[in-house]
Scaffold this motif. Structure first.
Motif, PDB file in Angstrom:
ATOM      1  N   VAL A   1      -7.842 -17.638  -4.173  1.00 56.47           N
ATOM      2  CA  VAL A   1      -8.661 -16.443  -4.398  1.00 56.47           C
ATOM      3  C   VAL A   1      -8.340 -15.837  -5.759  1.00 56.47           C
ATOM      4  O   VAL A   1      -7.168 -15.705  -6.129  1.00 56.47           O
ATOM      5  CB  VAL A   1      -8.420 -15.375  -3.297  1.00 56.47           C
ATOM      6  N   VAL A   2      -9.389 -15.478  -6.494  1.00 55.48           N
ATOM      7  CA  VAL A   2      -9.228 -14.750  -7.760  1.00 55.48           C
ATOM      8  C   VAL A   2     -10.118 -13.514  -7.715  1.00 55.48           C
ATOM      9  O   VAL A   2     -11.299 -13.606  -7.352  1.00 55.48           O
ATOM     10  CB  VAL A   2      -9.610 -15.612  -8.979  1.00 55.48           C
ATOM     11  N   GLY A   3      -9.567 -12.358  -8.047  1.00 53.07           N
ATOM     12  CA  GLY A   3     -10.337 -11.119  -8.067  1.00 53.07           C
ATOM     13  C   GLY A   3     -10.536 -10.609  -9.487  1.00 53.07           C
ATOM     14  O   GLY A   3     -10.234 -11.286 -10.464  1.00 53.07           O
ATOM     15  N   VAL A   4     -11.024  -9.381  -9.582  1.00 53.20           N
ATOM     16  CA  VAL A   4     -11.228  -8.711 -10.875  1.00 53.20           C
ATOM     17  C   VAL A   4     -10.834  -7.249 -10.719  1.00 53.20           C
ATOM     18  O   VAL A   4     -11.226  -6.612  -9.736  1.00 53.20           O
ATOM     19  CB  VAL A   4     -12.705  -8.784 -11.337  1.00 53.20           C
ATOM     20  N   ASP A   5     -10.105  -6.718 -11.652  1.00 52.45           N
ATOM     21  CA  ASP A   5      -9.727  -5.303 -11.767  1.00 52.45           C
ATOM     22  C   ASP A   5      -8.245  -5.129 -12.049  1.00 52.45           C
ATOM     23  O   ASP A   5      -7.859  -4.260 -12.809  1.00 52.45           O
ATOM     24  CB  ASP A   5     -10.039  -4.460 -10.514  1.00 52.45           C
ATOM     25  N   ASN A   6      -7.390  -5.905 -11.338  1.00 52.29           N
ATOM     26  CA  ASN A   6      -5.958  -5.605 -11.273  1.00 52.29           C
ATOM     27  C   ASN A   6      -5.778  -4.182 -10.761  1.00 52.29           C
ATOM     28  O   ASN A   6      -5.031  -3.375 -11.326  1.00 52.29           O
ATOM     29  CB  ASN A   6      -5.275  -5.782 -12.630  1.00 52.29           C
ATOM     30  N   HIS A   7      -6.490  -3.884  -9.676  1.00 47.96           N
ATOM     31  CA  HIS A   7      -6.445  -2.569  -9.036  1.00 47.96           C
ATOM     32  C   HIS A   7      -5.067  -2.369  -8.423  1.00 47.96           C
ATOM     33  O   HIS A   7      -4.591  -3.193  -7.642  1.00 47.96           O
ATOM     34  CB  HIS A   7      -7.528  -2.500  -7.957  1.00 47.96           C
ATOM     35  N   ARG A   8      -4.431  -1.260  -8.750  1.00 47.94           N
ATOM     36  CA  ARG A   8      -3.044  -1.059  -8.348  1.00 47.94           C
ATOM     37  C   ARG A   8      -2.860  -1.100  -6.826  1.00 47.94           C
ATOM     38  O   ARG A   8      -1.894  -1.698  -6.327  1.00 47.94           O
ATOM     39  CB  ARG A   8      -2.538   0.286  -8.884  1.00 47.94           C
ATOM     40  N   VAL A   9      -3.780  -0.486  -6.083  1.00 43.85           N
ATOM     41  CA  VAL A   9      -3.635  -0.445  -4.623  1.00 43.85           C
ATOM     42  C   VAL A   9      -3.633  -1.855  -4.044  1.00 43.85           C
ATOM     43  O   VAL A   9      -2.757  -2.224  -3.255  1.00 43.85           O
ATOM     44  CB  VAL A   9      -4.755   0.400  -3.989  1.00 43.85           C
ATOM     45  N   PHE A  10      -4.600  -2.664  -4.447  1.00 48.91           N
ATOM     46  CA  PHE A  10      -4.677  -4.022  -3.908  1.00 48.91           C
ATOM     47  C   PHE A  10      -3.554  -4.892  -4.462  1.00 48.91           C
ATOM     48  O   PHE A  10      -3.022  -5.749  -3.762  1.00 48.91           O
ATOM     49  CB  PHE A  10      -6.045  -4.629  -4.213  1.00 48.91           C
ATOM     50  N   ALA A  11      -3.192  -4.670  -5.733  1.00 48.38           N
ATOM     51  CA  ALA A  11      -2.121  -5.459  -6.339  1.00 48.38           C
ATOM     52  C   ALA A  11      -0.804  -5.257  -5.607  1.00 48.38           C
ATOM     53  O   ALA A  11       0.016  -6.167  -5.513  1.00 48.38           O
ATOM     54  CB  ALA A  11      -1.977  -5.079  -7.812  1.00 48.38           C
ATOM     55  N   GLU A  12      -0.590  -4.051  -5.072  1.00 41.33           N
ATOM     56  CA  GLU A  12       0.670  -3.750  -4.405  1.00 41.33           C
ATOM     57  C   GLU A  12       0.604  -3.952  -2.894  1.00 41.33           C
ATOM     58  O   GLU A  12       1.624  -3.872  -2.217  1.00 41.33           O
ATOM     59  CB  GLU A  12       1.081  -2.306  -4.718  1.00 41.33           C
ATOM     60  N   THR A  13      -0.590  -4.234  -2.357  1.00 40.22           N
ATOM     61  CA  THR A  13      -0.757  -4.334  -0.911  1.00 40.22           C
ATOM     62  C   THR A  13      -0.937  -5.769  -0.435  1.00 40.22           C
ATOM     63  O   THR A  13      -0.347  -6.181   0.573  1.00 40.22           O
ATOM     64  CB  THR A  13      -1.974  -3.490  -0.462  1.00 40.22           C
ATOM     65  N   LEU A  14      -1.766  -6.536  -1.121  1.00 36.59           N
ATOM     66  CA  LEU A  14      -2.086  -7.890  -0.658  1.00 36.59           C
ATOM     67  C   LEU A  14      -0.891  -8.826  -0.787  1.00 36.59           C
ATOM     68  O   LEU A  14      -0.116  -8.746  -1.735  1.00 36.59           O
ATOM     69  CB  LEU A  14      -3.265  -8.444  -1.461  1.00 36.59           C
ATOM     70  N   GLU A  15      -0.754  -9.703   0.198  1.00 32.64           N
ATOM     71  CA  GLU A  15       0.305 -10.707   0.208  1.00 32.64           C
ATOM     72  C   GLU A  15      -0.300 -12.056   0.583  1.00 32.64           C
ATOM     73  O   GLU A  15      -0.901 -12.178   1.653  1.00 32.64           O
ATOM     74  CB  GLU A  15       1.408 -10.316   1.203  1.00 32.64           C
ATOM     75  N   PRO A  16      -0.199 -13.081  -0.268  1.00 34.34           N
ATOM     76  CA  PRO A  16       0.465 -13.051  -1.575  1.00 34.34           C
ATOM     77  C   PRO A  16      -0.306 -12.188  -2.568  1.00 34.34           C
ATOM     78  O   PRO A  16      -1.487 -11.900  -2.375  1.00 34.34           O
ATOM     79  CB  PRO A  16       0.455 -14.517  -2.001  1.00 34.34           C
ATOM     80  N   GLN A  17       0.377 -11.775  -3.643  1.00 36.99           N
ATOM     81  CA  GLN A  17      -0.289 -10.946  -4.635  1.00 36.99           C
ATOM     82  C   GLN A  17      -1.480 -11.698  -5.237  1.00 36.99           C
ATOM     83  O   GLN A  17      -1.456 -12.910  -5.387  1.00 36.99           O
ATOM     84  CB  GLN A  17       0.691 -10.549  -5.745  1.00 36.99           C
ATOM     85  N   LEU A  18      -2.506 -10.918  -5.558  1.00 38.01           N
ATOM     86  CA  LEU A  18      -3.792 -11.477  -5.955  1.00 38.01           C
ATOM     87  C   LEU A  18      -3.837 -11.824  -7.445  1.00 38.01           C
ATOM     88  O   LEU A  18      -3.629 -10.961  -8.306  1.00 38.01           O
ATOM     89  CB  LEU A  18      -4.893 -10.453  -5.634  1.00 38.01           C
ATOM     90  N   THR A  19      -4.139 -13.086  -7.742  1.00 44.74           N
ATOM     91  CA  THR A  19      -4.457 -13.473  -9.108  1.00 44.74           C
ATOM     92  C   THR A  19      -5.770 -12.793  -9.487  1.00 44.74           C
ATOM     93  O   THR A  19      -6.744 -12.855  -8.737  1.00 44.74           O
ATOM     94  CB  THR A  19      -4.600 -15.000  -9.226  1.00 44.74           C
ATOM     95  N   THR A  20      -5.792 -12.109 -10.624  1.00 42.62           N
ATOM     96  CA  THR A  20      -6.943 -11.271 -10.932  1.00 42.62           C
ATOM     97  C   THR A  20      -7.189 -11.197 -12.430  1.00 42.62           C
ATOM     98  O   THR A  20      -6.287 -11.449 -13.234  1.00 42.62           O
ATOM     99  CB  THR A  20      -6.706  -9.848 -10.365  1.00 42.62           C
ATOM    100  N   VAL A  21      -8.419 -10.869 -12.794  1.00 39.38           N
ATOM    101  CA  VAL A  21      -8.764 -10.631 -14.200  1.00 39.38           C
ATOM    102  C   VAL A  21      -8.691  -9.126 -14.431  1.00 39.38           C
ATOM    103  O   VAL A  21      -9.370  -8.346 -13.756  1.00 39.38           O
ATOM    104  CB  VAL A  21     -10.170 -11.156 -14.528  1.00 39.38           C
ATOM    105  N   GLU A  22      -7.866  -8.718 -15.363  1.00 35.45           N
ATOM    106  CA  GLU A  22      -7.641  -7.290 -15.610  1.00 35.45           C
ATOM    107  C   GLU A  22      -8.717  -6.734 -16.527  1.00 35.45           C
ATOM    108  O   GLU A  22      -8.936  -7.251 -17.631  1.00 35.45           O
ATOM    109  CB  GLU A  22      -6.270  -7.084 -16.239  1.00 35.45           C
ATOM    110  N   LEU A  23      -9.388  -5.679 -16.092  1.00 33.72           N
ATOM    111  CA  LEU A  23     -10.384  -5.032 -16.949  1.00 33.72           C
ATOM    112  C   LEU A  23      -9.676  -4.289 -18.088  1.00 33.72           C
ATOM    113  O   LEU A  23      -8.638  -3.661 -17.877  1.00 33.72           O
ATOM    114  CB  LEU A  23     -11.259  -4.080 -16.141  1.00 33.72           C
TER     115      LEU A  23
END
Length: 348
Positions: free
Chosen positions: A268-290
């Motif tokens: 899974v790859v997301g977009v935002d590097n949203h702090r809430v999801f970054a600190e909550t999801l396990e494993p941590q989410l690979t994401t594109v930071e806006l």
């Protein structure tokens, strides 16, 4: 308090030469070596420009006005405003920020900033969109932040939505994913159009055939969760590119209900590097930071260059995670966002 007279005496030049240098009007008038000597001596002596005196002399206040619609209430506002403030401070400007909630409120805030003698304005929206700058700003330098005007005439900066999706989808392809789904947004917006196009282009360039059944555009809450659940059961994806980190949560939830482990069974790859999801999801989410900080910083540099009628010194730009585009980039200037590797993509 150090004066221009003292700097002139210690450097052996006239007060008028010191004034030209310290007010940034020395180009073509003062020998560069001599100008450097004056600046170094001013720094050594701790010289500080009197902003009130300079504003009376130049008819410029060196104040920038930041007009935002709901930006100040979003989780990302801090990054945009901090970037703009850092750049403003680096070039000797101040930043006034106001948030509006409608046309009447907007005009009132603009009028207030004008009374303070603001030299130029930022005009920002809470998400990348086409917007119209108020006519009350027609006589001022304006830069749009995370927004673009209809005719691409007003300088603006935004994330490169196409490359966000292209990079994310390529990451899933390189991870060995064979059936890559796109969990998008059912609202019509610039980001959705750009990310869907980038997703399709990455598949095409990798020799893949685009399968519309692997696209699931949703809003939020129960209906979104049920739509993603159906996507799992109907098409069995092994990779998911999600419009944002919030939508990635639905993928995590659906995977858990099926006994699948993110980062092992699916990627899974997301977009935002949203702090809430970054600190909550396990494993941590690979994401594109806006690039919120980058958009703020670039827009301030662009606005200052418009006010002063010359490019700012870009050699002092900070090292940012996403590279800043040149000030003369085509409108809208696009920032290539950084993909942050975490734990949600399968490692072979």
């Amino acid at each position: 308090m150090t004066t221009m007279k003292e700097i002139a005496e210690q450097t052996g030049v006239s007060i008028s030469t010191v004034s030209l240098v310290l007010n940034g009007r020395d180009e073509g008038r003062v020998n560069p070596t001599l100008a450097s000597l004056v600046r170094n001596k001013a720094t050594e002596l701790g010289y500080k420009i009197n902003p009130l005196a300079r504003s009376l002399r130049t008819n410029k206040t060196r104040i920038l006005g930041f007009i935002s619609e709901e930006v100040a209430t979003t989780p990302y506002a801090g990054g945009i405003i901090l970037g703009a403030q850092d750049a403003a401070s680096a070039y000797g400007y101040m930043l006034f920020t106001v948030s509006t909630d409608g046309k009447a409120s907007e005009e009132n805030e603009i009028a207030t900033l004008k009374r303070y003698g603001v030299d130029g304005f930022f005009y920002s929206k809470m998400s990348n969109r086409i917007a119209q700058v108020p006519k009350s700003l027609d006589d001022y330098p304006v830069v749009m932040v995370d927004a673009t005007d209809h005719d691409n005439k007003i300088p603006s900066v935004e994330p490169d939505e196409f490359m966000i999706a292209y990079d994310a989808t390529n990451r899933l392809i390189k991870a060995g994913c064979e059936r890559i789904a796109y969990v998008g947004c059912s609202e019509s917006m610039i980001a959705q159009d750009g990310r869907l196009a980038g997703y399709q282009a990455a598949l095409h360039d990798a020799g893949r055939v685009f399968d519309p059944s692997l696209v699931c555009n949703v809003l939020n809450n129960g209906p979104a969760l049920r739509a993603v659940s159906k996507l799992f059961d109907d098409t069995h994806p092994d990779g998911f590119f999600c419009f944002n980190d919030a939508r990635a949560w639905y993928v995590y939830e659906c995977a858990a209900r099926r006994g699948l482990t993110v980062g092992k069974d699916i990627s899974v790859v997301g977009v935002d590097n949203h702090r809430v999801f970054a600190e909550t999801l396990e494993p941590q989410l690979t994401t594109v930071e806006l690039p919120h900080y980058e958009m703020g910083y670039w827009s301030a540099c662009k606005l200052i260059s418009m006010i002063e009628g010359k490019d700012v010194d870009t050699s002092v730009w900070p090292d940012t995670r996403a590279p800043l585009p040149p000030l003369n980039a085509p409108i809208p200037a696009k920032i290539h966002c950084a993909l942050l590797e975490k734990g949600s993509v399968v490692v072979h």
